[in-house]
Write a protein that holds these residues in place. Sequence first.
Motif, short mmCIF file in Angstrom:
data_model
loop_
_atom_site.label_atom_id
_atom_site.label_comp_id
_atom_site.label_asym_id
_atom_site.label_seq_id
_atom_site.Cartn_x
_atom_site.Cartn_y
_atom_site.Cartn_z
N THR A 42 0.83 -1.26 -0.21
CA THR A 42 0.00 -0.10 0.11
C THR A 42 0.71 1.35 0.03
O THR A 42 0.47 2.07 -0.62
N SER A 43 2.08 1.29 0.63
CA SER A 43 2.75 2.68 0.95
C SER A 43 3.46 2.89 -0.47
O SER A 43 3.77 3.70 -0.89
N TRP A 44 3.74 1.50 -1.19
CA TRP A 44 4.46 1.53 -2.67
C TRP A 44 3.41 2.17 -3.53
O TRP A 44 4.10 2.87 -4.22
N LEU A 45 2.26 1.82 -3.56
CA LEU A 45 1.09 2.38 -4.36
C LEU A 45 0.78 3.95 -3.91
O LEU A 45 0.63 4.59 -4.74
N ILE A 46 1.12 4.27 -2.77
CA ILE A 46 0.84 5.90 -2.45
C ILE A 46 1.92 6.24 -2.98
O ILE A 46 1.60 7.65 -3.56
N ALA A 47 3.20 5.86 -2.80
CA ALA A 47 4.42 6.57 -3.28
C ALA A 47 4.20 6.89 -4.66
O ALA A 47 4.68 7.77 -5.43
N ALA A 48 3.65 5.75 -5.32
CA ALA A 48 3.62 6.12 -7.00
C ALA A 48 2.67 7.02 -7.33
O ALA A 48 3.02 7.85 -8.29
N GLY A 49 1.71 7.56 -6.46
CA GLY A 49 0.85 8.63 -6.65
C GLY A 49 1.36 9.94 -6.04
O GLY A 49 0.97 10.95 -6.32
N ALA A 50 2.21 9.73 -5.27
CA ALA A 50 2.69 10.86 -4.52
C ALA A 50 3.91 11.65 -5.47
O ALA A 50 4.13 12.92 -4.92
N GLY A 51 4.65 11.17 -6.31
CA GLY A 51 5.42 11.83 -7.18
C GLY A 51 6.50 11.10 -7.46
O GLY A 51 6.84 10.16 -6.80
N ASN A 53 9.80 11.43 -7.01
CA ASN A 53 10.95 11.18 -6.12
C ASN A 53 10.82 10.18 -4.91
O ASN A 53 11.30 9.34 -4.49
N THR A 54 9.61 10.28 -4.43
CA THR A 54 9.09 9.25 -3.51
C THR A 54 9.03 8.03 -3.88
O THR A 54 9.50 7.18 -3.46
N PHE A 55 8.41 7.60 -5.33
CA PHE A 55 8.22 6.42 -5.84
C PHE A 55 9.54 5.89 -6.23
O PHE A 55 9.75 4.66 -5.87
N GLU A 56 10.56 6.71 -6.65
CA GLU A 56 12.14 6.24 -6.94
C GLU A 56 12.67 5.57 -5.60
O GLU A 56 13.33 4.84 -5.59
N GLY A 57 12.42 6.32 -4.52
CA GLY A 57 13.06 5.83 -3.17
C GLY A 57 12.34 4.54 -2.87
O GLY A 57 13.37 3.76 -2.37
N TYR A 58 11.11 4.33 -3.04
CA TYR A 58 10.45 3.05 -2.91
C TYR A 58 11.20 2.11 -3.83
O TYR A 58 11.39 0.75 -3.28
#
Length: 126
Positions: A42-51, A53-58
């Motif tokens: 779930t946090s990975w999917l939220i990171a995908a929508g957050a932007g 930079n966040t997604f690349e960190g995950y």
Amino acid sequence: MSKANRPLSPHLQVYRLPLTAKMSISFRIMGIGLAIGFVFLTSWLIAAGAGRNTFEGYQAFFTSWFGLLLLFGWTVAFFYHACNGVRHLVWDTGRGLTKEGSAKSNPIVLGAAVVLTIITWIIGLA
């Protein structure tokens, strides 16, 4: 009843749990692991929508050796829990409830979980 006359029940250090009991315990432990894994998903999917930079960190975390190890463990837990759940559905119909029936289904559940995990990782890494 005095303490001296109480019957002694076998302790886990003396009594060897049958494979069905070990699989029942691990079924519950895998369920907890799946719940924790779904939080990561779930946090990975939220990171995908957050932007980006966040997604690349995950993505960096999940593609590291530790992240891949967690994903592999989550995959094993998922398929073990699913296969054991199918066995419980069969048991709900009244089939395989004997000691012999559960002893026959133990290796089927374990083997199916291993095969499905390996197939998933082969396809996922290809």
